[in-house]
Write a protein that holds these residues in place. Structure first.
Motif, mmCIF file in Angstrom:
data_model
loop_
_atom_site.group_PDB
_atom_site.id
_atom_site.type_symbol
_atom_site.label_atom_id
_atom_site.label_comp_id
_atom_site.label_asym_id
_atom_site.label_seq_id
_atom_site.Cartn_x
_atom_site.Cartn_y
_atom_site.Cartn_z
ATOM 1 N N ALA A 41 0.845 -1.210 0.000
ATOM 2 C CA ALA A 41 0.000 0.000 0.000
ATOM 3 C C ALA A 41 0.874 1.251 0.000
ATOM 4 C CB ALA A 41 -0.935 -0.012 1.204
ATOM 5 N N ASP A 42 1.916 1.255 0.829
ATOM 6 C CA ASP A 42 2.825 2.406 0.889
ATOM 7 C C ASP A 42 3.601 2.561 -0.416
ATOM 8 O OD1 ASP A 42 1.982 2.832 3.487
ATOM 9 O OD2 ASP A 42 3.775 1.961 4.407
ATOM 10 N N VAL A 72 -0.142 -19.741 -3.831
ATOM 11 C CA VAL A 72 -1.459 -19.584 -4.465
ATOM 12 C C VAL A 72 -2.343 -18.669 -3.621
ATOM 13 C CG1 VAL A 72 -3.573 -20.810 -5.124
ATOM 14 C CG2 VAL A 72 -1.343 -21.740 -5.761
ATOM 15 N N GLY A 73 -2.323 -18.842 -2.312
ATOM 16 C CA GLY A 73 -3.110 -17.972 -1.428
ATOM 17 C C GLY A 73 -2.663 -16.527 -1.527
ATOM 18 N N PHE A 74 -1.353 -16.313 -1.576
ATOM 19 C CA PHE A 74 -0.805 -14.959 -1.716
ATOM 20 C C PHE A 74 -1.229 -14.355 -3.053
ATOM 21 C CE2 PHE A 74 2.944 -12.394 -3.204
ATOM 22 C CZ PHE A 74 2.710 -11.301 -2.397
ATOM 23 N N MET A 75 -1.150 -15.154 -4.134
ATOM 24 C CA MET A 75 -1.548 -14.670 -5.462
ATOM 25 C C MET A 75 -3.024 -14.279 -5.483
ATOM 26 S SD MET A 75 0.573 -17.218 -8.016
ATOM 27 C CE MET A 75 -0.745 -17.252 -9.163
ATOM 28 N N ARG A 76 -3.865 -15.097 -4.867
ATOM 29 C CA ARG A 76 -5.303 -14.808 -4.827
ATOM 30 C C ARG A 76 -5.570 -13.465 -4.160
ATOM 31 N NH1 ARG A 76 -6.984 -19.918 -2.671
ATOM 32 N NH2 ARG A 76 -6.898 -21.145 -4.545
ATOM 33 N N LYS A 77 -4.935 -13.254 -3.003
ATOM 34 C CA LYS A 77 -5.155 -12.000 -2.270
ATOM 35 C C LYS A 77 -4.580 -10.817 -3.045
ATOM 36 C CE LYS A 77 -5.094 -9.788 2.158
ATOM 37 N NZ LYS A 77 -4.829 -9.836 3.572
ATOM 38 N N LEU A 78 -3.453 -11.024 -3.718
ATOM 39 C CA LEU A 78 -2.849 -9.972 -4.522
ATOM 40 C C LEU A 78 -3.796 -9.549 -5.650
ATOM 41 C CD1 LEU A 78 -0.098 -8.544 -4.413
ATOM 42 C CD2 LEU A 78 0.782 -10.270 -5.977
ATOM 43 N N LYS A 79 -4.380 -10.539 -6.332
ATOM 44 C CA LYS A 79 -5.319 -10.254 -7.429
ATOM 45 C C LYS A 79 -6.570 -9.545 -6.916
ATOM 46 C CE LYS A 79 -3.930 -14.128 -10.348
ATOM 47 N NZ LYS A 79 -4.269 -15.446 -10.867
#
Length: 137
Positions: A41-42, A72-79
């Motif tokens: 965010a920063d 995969v979990g990180f990618m999902r949240k990133l998207k």
């Protein structure tokens, strides 16, 4: 606009970025996974990122490794968090070994070479560079 690459781990995330013209891949930092969302965010308030590139760990046979589910979990949240920024995954099978070898050859002292965070940022840089090398111009 920059490209940003991640070497995702459950203890550390190595991050690398390109310059705005996408010519040079540079190690940026290593942070704890719980701090990634505040960091992004920063960072995105002052820098424009065109694409996120994530190293996805694979077994030698090409199947997903045990740690792939975390990625995969990180990618999902990133998207979900940044839907306007495409997310690309890239095979990162040997990046940590390549990073460790590159650091060893750099002449760094053994104590510095054993810093896991350094390996993670160098791995992220290798992931980013291999993505850039694979693009056609």
């Amino acid at each position: 606009m920059r490209l940003m690459a991640f070497d995702y781990g459950t203890k550390r995330i190595g991050i690398a970025v390109t310059d705005p013209m996408q010519i040079i891949a540079t190690a940026l930092t290593t942070i704890h996974p719980q701090d990634i969302w505040t960091f992004l965010a920063d960072y995105l308030q002052t820098e424009q990122v065109e694409t996120f590139i994530i190293g996805k760990p694979k077994q030698l046979d090409g199947s997903d490794s045990e740690s792939a589910s975390h990625v995969v979990g990180f990618m999902r949240k990133l998207k979900k968090t940044y839907p306007e920024i495409p997310v690309v995954e890239i095979d990162e099978r040997f990046t940590s070994k390549i990073a460790a070898a590159a650091i060893a050859q750099s002449g760094k002292k053994k104590k510095d070479r054993q810093q896991k965070g350094l390996i993670d940022t160098v791995s992220a840089t290798i992931i980013l560079q291999s993505y850039m090398d694979g693009r056609s111009y």
